[in-house]
Design an enzyme around this catalytic site. Structure first.
Site, mmCIF file in Angstrom:
data_model
loop_
_atom_site.group_PDB
_atom_site.id
_atom_site.type_symbol
_atom_site.label_atom_id
_atom_site.label_comp_id
_atom_site.label_asym_id
_atom_site.label_seq_id
_atom_site.Cartn_x
_atom_site.Cartn_y
_atom_site.Cartn_z
ATOM 1 N N LYS A 171 0.810 -1.229 0.000
ATOM 2 C CA LYS A 171 0.000 0.000 0.000
ATOM 3 C C LYS A 171 0.842 1.277 0.000
ATOM 4 O O LYS A 171 0.344 2.344 -0.339
ATOM 5 C CB LYS A 171 -0.979 0.002 1.179
ATOM 6 C CG LYS A 171 -2.110 -1.010 0.996
ATOM 7 C CD LYS A 171 -3.316 -0.702 1.844
ATOM 8 C CE LYS A 171 -4.470 -1.629 1.451
ATOM 9 N NZ LYS A 171 -5.665 -1.435 2.232
ATOM 10 N N LYS A 206 -4.625 -9.987 -4.899
ATOM 11 C CA LYS A 206 -5.888 -10.437 -4.307
ATOM 12 C C LYS A 206 -7.030 -9.511 -4.727
ATOM 13 O O LYS A 206 -6.798 -8.330 -5.018
ATOM 14 C CB LYS A 206 -5.773 -10.508 -2.779
ATOM 15 C CG LYS A 206 -5.674 -9.166 -2.094
ATOM 16 C CD LYS A 206 -5.942 -9.294 -0.608
ATOM 17 C CE LYS A 206 -6.063 -7.904 0.009
ATOM 18 N NZ LYS A 206 -6.749 -7.865 1.269
ATOM 19 N N LYS A 234 -11.344 -4.328 -2.360
ATOM 20 C CA LYS A 234 -12.427 -3.339 -2.448
ATOM 21 C C LYS A 234 -11.970 -2.046 -3.097
ATOM 22 O O LYS A 234 -12.719 -1.356 -3.734
ATOM 23 C CB LYS A 234 -12.906 -2.944 -1.042
ATOM 24 C CG LYS A 234 -13.661 -3.977 -0.314
ATOM 25 C CD LYS A 234 -14.204 -3.337 0.970
ATOM 26 C CE LYS A 234 -13.949 -4.229 2.147
ATOM 27 N NZ LYS A 234 -12.640 -4.044 2.759
HETATM 28 N N1 AQP Z 1 -9.248 -11.517 -1.954
HETATM 29 C C1 AQP Z 1 -9.586 -12.038 -0.786
HETATM 30 N N2 AQP Z 1 -9.793 -13.383 -0.670
HETATM 31 C C2 AQP Z 1 -10.161 -13.920 0.525
HETATM 32 N N3 AQP Z 1 -10.346 -13.178 1.650
HETATM 33 C C3 AQP Z 1 -10.158 -11.851 1.561
HETATM 34 N N4 AQP Z 1 -10.257 -10.846 2.460
HETATM 35 C C4 AQP Z 1 -9.956 -9.672 1.866
HETATM 36 N N5 AQP Z 1 -9.647 -9.865 0.589
HETATM 37 C C5 AQP Z 1 -9.767 -11.213 0.362
HETATM 38 C C6 AQP Z 1 -10.661 -11.028 3.843
HETATM 39 O O1 AQP Z 1 -11.793 -10.202 4.072
HETATM 40 C C7 AQP Z 1 -11.750 -9.723 5.404
HETATM 41 C C8 AQP Z 1 -11.954 -8.248 5.436
HETATM 42 O O2 AQP Z 1 -10.919 -7.585 4.778
HETATM 43 P P1 AQP Z 1 -10.708 -6.023 5.049
HETATM 44 O O3 AQP Z 1 -11.876 -5.273 4.605
HETATM 45 O O4 AQP Z 1 -10.404 -5.810 6.463
HETATM 46 O O5 AQP Z 1 -9.459 -5.562 4.348
HETATM 47 P P2 AQP Z 1 -8.556 -6.106 3.290
HETATM 48 O O6 AQP Z 1 -8.039 -7.414 3.704
HETATM 49 O O7 AQP Z 1 -7.525 -5.125 3.007
HETATM 50 O O8 AQP Z 1 -9.587 -6.269 2.100
HETATM 51 P P3 AQP Z 1 -9.733 -5.451 0.822
HETATM 52 O O9 AQP Z 1 -11.040 -5.843 0.263
HETATM 53 O O10 AQP Z 1 -8.562 -5.661 -0.039
HETATM 54 O O11 AQP Z 1 -9.860 -3.944 1.267
HETATM 55 P P4 AQP Z 1 -9.019 -2.702 0.826
HETATM 56 O O12 AQP Z 1 -9.029 -2.701 -0.651
HETATM 57 O O13 AQP Z 1 -9.750 -1.555 1.409
HETATM 58 O O14 AQP Z 1 -7.635 -2.860 1.396
HETATM 59 C C9 AQP Z 1 -10.415 -10.161 5.996
HETATM 60 O O15 AQP Z 1 -10.642 -11.310 6.773
HETATM 61 C C10 AQP Z 1 -9.592 -10.535 4.800
HETATM 62 O O16 AQP Z 1 -8.673 -11.561 5.084
#
Ligand code: AQP
Length: 327
Positions: free
Chosen positions: A111, A192, A195
C-alpha cells in the site's frame, strides 16, 4: 464459550473475496462461539476517506453482515470507533511493537509502494488490528489468508506482553478456510481481489447487478491454452475462477474440471456468471430490506454497548498490569 472476533473495513462494498474468505466463516462460527463482528472504520481512515461515503459504507457493511446471515441475537455486531478501548489498547501495544517488524508487513509494503512517505496509521495498522483482537480475549479469528502475517504479529505481541508483564492477553489463533481463503483479482490474478482497486471489473461486489457480474466475469483474465485445468502457477486466472466456481457450487475443483473437459472458457465463464448471480441474489434482496430498516442502527448501538462491557474488563486488567492510571 470460546470467543471469536473479526472485522471488515468499510472501504467499499464487500466483495466475493471478503465473503468467501471471511464472512462465510462468521456465519458458521456463531453457532458454537461467542462472536464479535466489527466494522473497522478506524482502519479505513489509514487512507483518505470522504466522511459521507465512509458513513454510508459503515452502514452498508453492517447490513451486509446481517444479509449474509450474521444473527444479531447470537453475535455482537458493532462499529469499532464506538468502542474507545480499540484506540486505547492500540496505543499501549504500539509501545510494545518495533518499527522493524512493522516494516516487514507485506500489506504495508504494497500500500505504500512508490510513495515517498506513507501515513503513520498505515504503518501501525497491524498493531491496531492486534488491539481489536486482544481487547476481547479472542480465541479464534476467522480471516482470509492475506491476514496471516497480521495474525502472527498479533500473537507475537500478546506473547511478548505476557512474558514481561503478568499474563495479560489470550493468545488467539487465525482460522483460514481451505477453499476461498484467497480470491484473486479478476483482471490481474497475481493480486488479491480488493475493495479499493481502481478497476471495478477486478472484483465482484456482493451488491453488483447481474449485468455487472456478467461483464466482470466474461472479461476476467485467463490464458491462451484454452484448457480448463487447475494450475495456480501456470494458469492463475482460470485457477481463480475454478476456485470461485467450486466454493459457490459446493463442488470440488476436480469435479468442476471434470464437468468442463473438452469445453471452452466461454461456456465455463457463462455458467460461472449464472452460479454467481444465483448465489448473490438472496443476499442482495435481504440487504435492501435491512439497509432501509431502522433496526440496523439499534443493532449497532446495542452491539457497541455489549462490546464496551467486555472491553472495559480487558482494559482494567491491561492498565493494572502496565501500571497505568489511578487505582
Ligand atoms: N481476496 C480475498 N480473498 C479472501 N479473503 C479476503 N479478504 C480480503 N480480501 C480477500 C478477507 O476479508 C476480510 C476483510 O478484509 P478487510 O476489509 O479488512 O481488508 P482487506 O483485507 O484489506 O480487504 P480489501 O477488500 O482488499 O480492502 P481494501 O481494498 O480496502 O484494502 C479479511 O478477513 C480478509 O482476510
Amino acid at each position: 464459550m470460546k470467543r471469536v472476533f473479526s472485522g471488515v473495513q468499510p472501504t467499499g462494498n464487500i466483495h466475493l473475496g471478503n465473503y468467501l474468505g471471511a464472512l462465510k466463516q462468521f456465519v458458521e462460527l456463531q453457532e458454537d462461539y461467542q462472536c464479535l463482528y466489527c466494522i473497522v472504520d478506524m482502519h479505513a481512515i489509514t487512507v483518505p476517506q470522504d466522511p459521507k461515503e465512509l458513513r454510508k459504507h459503515i452502514l452498508d457493511v453492517a447490513a451486509l453482515y446481517l444479509a449474509v446471515g450474521v444473527d444479531p441475537e447470537k453475535s455482537i455486531v458493532f462499529v469499532q470507533s464506538d468502542v474507545p478501548g480499540h484506540a486505547e489498547l492500540g496505543w499501549i501495544l504500539t509501545c510494545s511493537s518495533y518499527t522493524g517488524e512493522l516494516s516487514r508487513m507485506t500489506q504495508f509494503k504494497s500500500k505504500s509502494k512508490n510513495k515517498e512517505s506513507a501515513p503513520t496509521g498505515l504503518f501501525s495498522y497491524p498493531v491496531l488490528m492486534a488491539a481489536d483482537i486482544l481487547l476481547y480475549d479472542t480465541d479464534v479469528v476467522p480471516v482470509g489468508t492475506d491476514q496471516k502475517q497480521h495474525i502472527e504479529l498479533c500473537r507475537d505481541l500478546a506473547i511478548r506482553v505476557n512474558n514481561t508483564k503478568k499474563k495479560t492477553f489470550v493468545v488467539p489463533e487465525g482460522r483460514y478456510l481451505k477453499a476461498g481463503a484467497r480470491i484473486m483479482s479478476l483482471d490481474d490474478p497475481s493480486k488479491k481481489m480488493s475493495k479499493s482497486a481502481e478497476n471495478i471489473h477486478s472484483r465482484i461486489s456482493l451488491l453488483d447487478e447481474p449485468s455487472k457480474i456478467k461483464k466482470s466475469i466474461m472479461k476476467a483474465t485467463t490464458d491462451s491454452e484454452g484448457v480448463i485445468r487447475f494450475d495456480v502457477d501456470e494458469k492463475p486466472g482460470i485457477s481463480n475462477l475454478l476456485n470461485m466456481y467450486s466454493v459457490l457450487s459446493n463442488k470440488t475443483i476436480d469435479d468442476v474440471v471434470g464437468m468442463y473437459e473438452g469445453k471452452g472458457y466461454g461456456d465455463f465463464k457463462k455458467d460461472l456468471v449464472e452460479i454467481t448471480v444465483e448465489a448473490l441474489k438472496p443476499i442482495k434482496e435481504r440487504f435492501d430490506d435491512i439497509r432501509e430498516s431502522e433496526e440496523l442502527i439499534k443493532i449497532l448501538k446495542s452491539g457497541a454497548e455489549r462490546a464496551n462491557a467486555i472491553s472495559e474488563k480487558t482494559m482494567a486488567r491491561v492498565k493494572e498490569n502496565f501500571g497505568l492510571g489511578l487505582k
